[in-house]
Design an enzyme around this catalytic site. Structure first.
Site, PDB file in Angstrom:
ATOM      1  N   HIS A  44       1.185  -0.950   0.092  1.00  0.00           N
ATOM      2  CA  HIS A  44       0.266  -0.211  -0.338  1.00  0.00           C
ATOM      3  C   HIS A  44       1.330   1.539   0.289  1.00  0.00           C
ATOM      4  O   HIS A  44       0.022   2.470   0.848  1.00  0.00           O
ATOM      5  CB  HIS A  44      -1.126   0.142   1.429  1.00  0.00           C
ATOM      6  N   ASP A 173      -3.475  -4.181  12.350  1.00  0.00           N
ATOM      7  CA  ASP A 173      -3.592  -3.561  11.400  1.00  0.00           C
ATOM      8  C   ASP A 173      -4.245  -4.783  10.630  1.00  0.00           C
ATOM      9  O   ASP A 173      -2.547  -5.642  10.034  1.00  0.00           O
ATOM     10  CB  ASP A 173      -2.732  -2.566  10.879  1.00  0.00           C
ATOM     11  N   MET A 174      -5.088  -4.892   9.633  1.00  0.00           N
ATOM     12  CA  MET A 174      -5.847  -6.602   9.566  1.00  0.00           C
ATOM     13  C   MET A 174      -6.413  -6.428   8.663  1.00  0.00           C
ATOM     14  O   MET A 174      -7.301  -6.316   8.655  1.00  0.00           O
ATOM     15  CB  MET A 174      -5.558  -7.889  10.741  1.00  0.00           C
ATOM     16  N   TRP A 225     -14.841 -20.059   9.080  1.00  0.00           N
ATOM     17  CA  TRP A 225     -15.950 -19.029   9.040  1.00  0.00           C
ATOM     18  C   TRP A 225     -16.244 -17.788  10.084  1.00  0.00           C
ATOM     19  O   TRP A 225     -16.982 -17.192  10.452  1.00  0.00           O
ATOM     20  CB  TRP A 225     -16.840 -19.991  10.870  1.00  0.00           C
ATOM     21  N   LYS A 226     -15.266 -17.570  11.833  1.00  0.00           N
ATOM     22  CA  LYS A 226     -15.136 -16.896  12.621  1.00  0.00           C
ATOM     23  C   LYS A 226     -14.726 -15.426  11.412  1.00  0.00           C
ATOM     24  O   LYS A 226     -15.622 -14.227  11.464  1.00  0.00           O
ATOM     25  CB  LYS A 226     -14.252 -16.821  13.258  1.00  0.00           C
ATOM     26  N   GLY A 301       2.390  -4.118  16.228  1.00  0.00           N
ATOM     27  CA  GLY A 301       2.676  -2.712  15.625  1.00  0.00           C
ATOM     28  C   GLY A 301       4.562  -2.973  16.207  1.00  0.00           C
ATOM     29  O   GLY A 301       5.184  -1.656  15.143  1.00  0.00           O
TER      30      GLY A 301
END
Length: 329
Positions: A44, A173-174, A225-226, A301
């Protein structure tokens, strides 16, 4: 190859000025792209920049557009990004959430009709560095099948949670997919295998082949599924709170634009007790024995700070082919 941070930023700014960005906006956008690469989020940063340029040239990102407040009730506000640069609108919304938190203890700004914010962690760091707990999330174009499904109907809907800490902020951050799509494309370009399965191939087998996963469009949600459920509710929240587009509506177009995002800030107590509680949690986590010799347990982080320091000292690590592409823009 490695490029000095300031040179990287200068090239981004040069190109943006040529795309009719105003000076201040070109500076802010260039800084964010350069800082993303500086922190090791190349997908990014430099790698994403040519795509951003295409979106500007295609009219999906409007350089002169400004975000505006459309409604508000107490600690919650609704804004419209008016299809301006997503990273600039995101920064403005996080700043406004901080102001609301000062007034109410908590602030929430939801924005519709905005664009890709690039690295979501940027706004988590922004909040933490100002002393706030920051929570933000976004919906995306459909690129993730719901659990038990074959077709992409969910977004990978990145989620960011940041907690300020004197000895290094904690910033999660995911993406909701096991690997962000940008990361899969990075592995595809390099020809490397994924460390862990990231989706299914065309025959329905879990795979570490990024190219096969992208071709099948069956990216794996984290936690199976979570993750699928979490993606769904984040889309619900972003859409309902902003009054904007859902993943379903965004996906009617081939281009990811006009998305919805939420920015939440909380002002924690700035006292010794808060510091002690945070350190207790971090310290206890780090007492776990590492699985592999020579490795350590890191909090979210921590590795970003190490990468940042290395890239500032030695130059930002860049893909030479992509760097040459940017130079030619």
């Amino acid at each position: 190859m490695r490029i000095p941070f300031e040179k990287l930023k200068a090239e981004f700014k040069r190109i943006l000025l040529n795309l009719d960005f105003k000076e201040d906006k070109a500076e802010k956008c260039a800084t964010i792209f350069a800082e993303n690469s500086r922190d090791g989020v190349y997908t990014h940063g430099l790698n994403r920049f040519p795509v951003f340029v295409q979106f500007v040239k295609g009219g999906w990102v409007k350089p002169d557009a400004e975000p505006v407040k459309e409604a508000g009730l107490g600690a919650i506000e609704q804004w419209s990004g008016n299809y301006g640069p997503g990273m600039l609108s995101a920064g403005i919304c996080m700043n406004r959430a901080m102001q609301l938190a000062n007034e109410n203890g908590i602030g929430c700004v939801a924005i519709k009709n905005t664009n890709h914010w690039m690295r979501g962690g940027t706004y988590g760091w922004q909040a933490a560095e100002a002393g706030y707990i920051g929570i933000c999330f976004t919906n995306t174009i459909a690129n993730l099948p719901p659990w038990g499904g074959l077709d992409p109907r969910l977004g990978n809907n990145p989620l960011v949670i940041a907690v300020p800490r004197k000895n290094g902020h904690v910033v999660l951050d995911m993406a909701i997919s096991q690997y962000a799509v940008g990361k899969l494309k990075q592995y595809e370009a390099s020809g490397e295998e994924l460390p862990l399965p990231g989706g299914y191939d065309s025959e329905g087998h879990l795979s570490t082949d990024a190219a096969a996963i992208l071709q099948s469009e069956r990216v794996l949600p984290m936690g199976f599924w979570k993750g699928s459920g979490l993606s769904l509710v984040l889309d619900l929240l972003a859409t309902v709170l902003s009054g904007g587009n859902s993943t379903a509506r965004i996906s009617k177009e081939k281009t990811e634009a006009g998305i919805s995002q939420v920015f939440i800030c909380i002002k924690p107590k700035d006292d010794a007790q808060t510091d002690t509680l945070i350190e207790e949690i971090i310290s206890y986590t780090k007492t776990s024995r590492p699985e592999h010799a020579g490795t350590t347990i890191s909090y979210p982080g921590e590795n970003t700070l190490k990468t940042r320091a290395k890239n500032l000292s030695e130059g930002v690590l860049v893909d030479e082919k992509i760097w040459n592409t940017v130079l030619g823009l």
